[in-house]
Design a protein around this motif. Structure first.
Motif, mmCIF file in Angstrom:
data_model
loop_
_atom_site.group_PDB
_atom_site.id
_atom_site.type_symbol
_atom_site.label_atom_id
_atom_site.label_comp_id
_atom_site.label_asym_id
_atom_site.label_seq_id
_atom_site.Cartn_x
_atom_site.Cartn_y
_atom_site.Cartn_z
ATOM 1 N N GLN A 14 0.841 -1.180 0.000
ATOM 2 C CA GLN A 14 0.000 0.000 0.000
ATOM 3 C C GLN A 14 0.887 1.244 0.000
ATOM 4 O O GLN A 14 1.927 1.251 0.644
ATOM 5 C CB GLN A 14 -0.867 0.016 1.266
ATOM 6 C CG GLN A 14 -1.812 -1.157 1.376
ATOM 7 C CD GLN A 14 -3.065 -0.952 0.567
ATOM 8 O OE1 GLN A 14 -3.462 0.178 0.324
ATOM 9 N NE2 GLN A 14 -3.673 -2.039 0.125
ATOM 10 N N PRO A 15 0.497 2.279 -0.720
ATOM 11 C CA PRO A 15 1.292 3.509 -0.656
ATOM 12 C C PRO A 15 1.210 4.101 0.745
ATOM 13 O O PRO A 15 0.179 4.007 1.401
ATOM 14 C CB PRO A 15 0.630 4.420 -1.680
ATOM 15 C CG PRO A 15 -0.738 3.880 -1.858
ATOM 16 C CD PRO A 15 -0.641 2.404 -1.604
ATOM 17 N N LYS A 16 2.304 4.684 1.206
ATOM 18 C CA LYS A 16 2.322 5.263 2.546
ATOM 19 C C LYS A 16 1.376 6.454 2.603
ATOM 20 O O LYS A 16 1.276 7.240 1.669
ATOM 21 C CB LYS A 16 3.732 5.723 2.912
ATOM 22 C CG LYS A 16 4.688 4.586 3.121
ATOM 23 C CD LYS A 16 6.024 5.100 3.611
ATOM 24 C CE LYS A 16 6.972 3.947 3.849
ATOM 25 N NZ LYS A 16 8.282 4.415 4.337
ATOM 26 N N LYS A 17 0.680 6.539 3.734
ATOM 27 C CA LYS A 17 -0.236 7.654 3.916
ATOM 28 C C LYS A 17 0.560 8.905 4.233
ATOM 29 O O LYS A 17 1.502 8.871 5.019
ATOM 30 C CB LYS A 17 -1.204 7.369 5.059
ATOM 31 C CG LYS A 17 -2.162 6.243 4.761
ATOM 32 C CD LYS A 17 -3.120 6.041 5.914
ATOM 33 C CE LYS A 17 -4.076 4.912 5.609
ATOM 34 N NZ LYS A 17 -4.983 4.672 6.751
ATOM 35 N N GLN A 18 0.169 9.987 3.612
ATOM 36 C CA GLN A 18 0.852 11.246 3.882
ATOM 37 C C GLN A 18 0.340 11.817 5.198
ATOM 38 O O GLN A 18 -0.853 11.746 5.486
ATOM 39 C CB GLN A 18 0.599 12.245 2.757
ATOM 40 C CG GLN A 18 1.202 11.807 1.433
ATOM 41 C CD GLN A 18 0.891 12.803 0.334
ATOM 42 O OE1 GLN A 18 0.087 13.698 0.519
ATOM 43 N NE2 GLN A 18 1.518 12.622 -0.816
ATOM 44 N N ALA A 19 1.255 12.348 5.974
ATOM 45 C CA ALA A 19 0.868 12.935 7.259
ATOM 46 C C ALA A 19 0.091 14.217 6.969
ATOM 47 O O ALA A 19 0.646 15.182 6.442
ATOM 48 C CB ALA A 19 2.089 13.232 8.092
ATOM 49 N N LYS A 20 -1.206 14.178 7.286
ATOM 50 C CA LYS A 20 -2.000 15.377 7.020
ATOM 51 C C LYS A 20 -1.901 16.321 8.207
ATOM 52 O O LYS A 20 -1.733 15.900 9.346
ATOM 53 C CB LYS A 20 -3.460 15.018 6.756
ATOM 54 C CG LYS A 20 -4.185 14.376 7.924
ATOM 55 C CD LYS A 20 -5.629 14.156 7.591
ATOM 56 C CE LYS A 20 -6.361 13.608 8.813
ATOM 57 N NZ LYS A 20 -7.781 13.470 8.563
ATOM 58 N N GLU A 21 -1.973 17.575 7.928
ATOM 59 C CA GLU A 21 -1.879 18.566 8.976
ATOM 60 C C GLU A 21 -3.228 18.660 9.688
ATOM 61 O O GLU A 21 -4.274 18.623 9.061
ATOM 62 C CB GLU A 21 -1.509 19.925 8.387
ATOM 63 C CG GLU A 21 -0.119 19.954 7.790
ATOM 64 C CD GLU A 21 0.229 21.310 7.218
ATOM 65 O OE1 GLU A 21 -0.364 22.315 7.671
ATOM 66 O OE2 GLU A 21 1.078 21.363 6.321
ATOM 67 N N MET A 22 -3.161 18.760 10.997
ATOM 68 C CA MET A 22 -4.386 18.836 11.785
ATOM 69 C C MET A 22 -4.782 20.298 11.962
ATOM 70 O O MET A 22 -3.972 21.116 12.374
ATOM 71 C CB MET A 22 -4.168 18.185 13.151
ATOM 72 C CG MET A 22 -3.873 16.700 13.067
ATOM 73 S SD MET A 22 -3.538 15.978 14.664
ATOM 74 C CE MET A 22 -5.156 16.046 15.386
#
Length: 64
Positions: A14-22
């Motif tokens: 699976q492609p790595k999930k990008q760290a989304k900004e909170m």
């Protein structure tokens, strides 16, 4: 089934999930969840100190 393909097949990576900004809303929600979880743990610990809530239950008759 052929002998060459034995064993389990590996799942595709699976492609790595990008760290989304909170944003502020997400931060507030996380904080609220932590508060609820803390209260729940305190209540659970308090309830564990007491005995069983219901001691009655199904009463058996003396007949067999």
């Amino acid at each position: 089934m052929s002998g060459c393909e034995g064993g389990e097949k590996k799942p595709l990576k699976q492609p790595k999930k990008q760290a989304k900004e909170m944003d502020e809303e997400d931060k507030a929600f996380k904080q609220k969840q932590k508060g609820k979880q803390k209260k729940f743990k305190e209540l659970k610990a308090k309830a564990m100190g007491k005995g069983p809530l219901v001691t009655g239950g199904i009463k058996k008759s003396g007949k067999k």
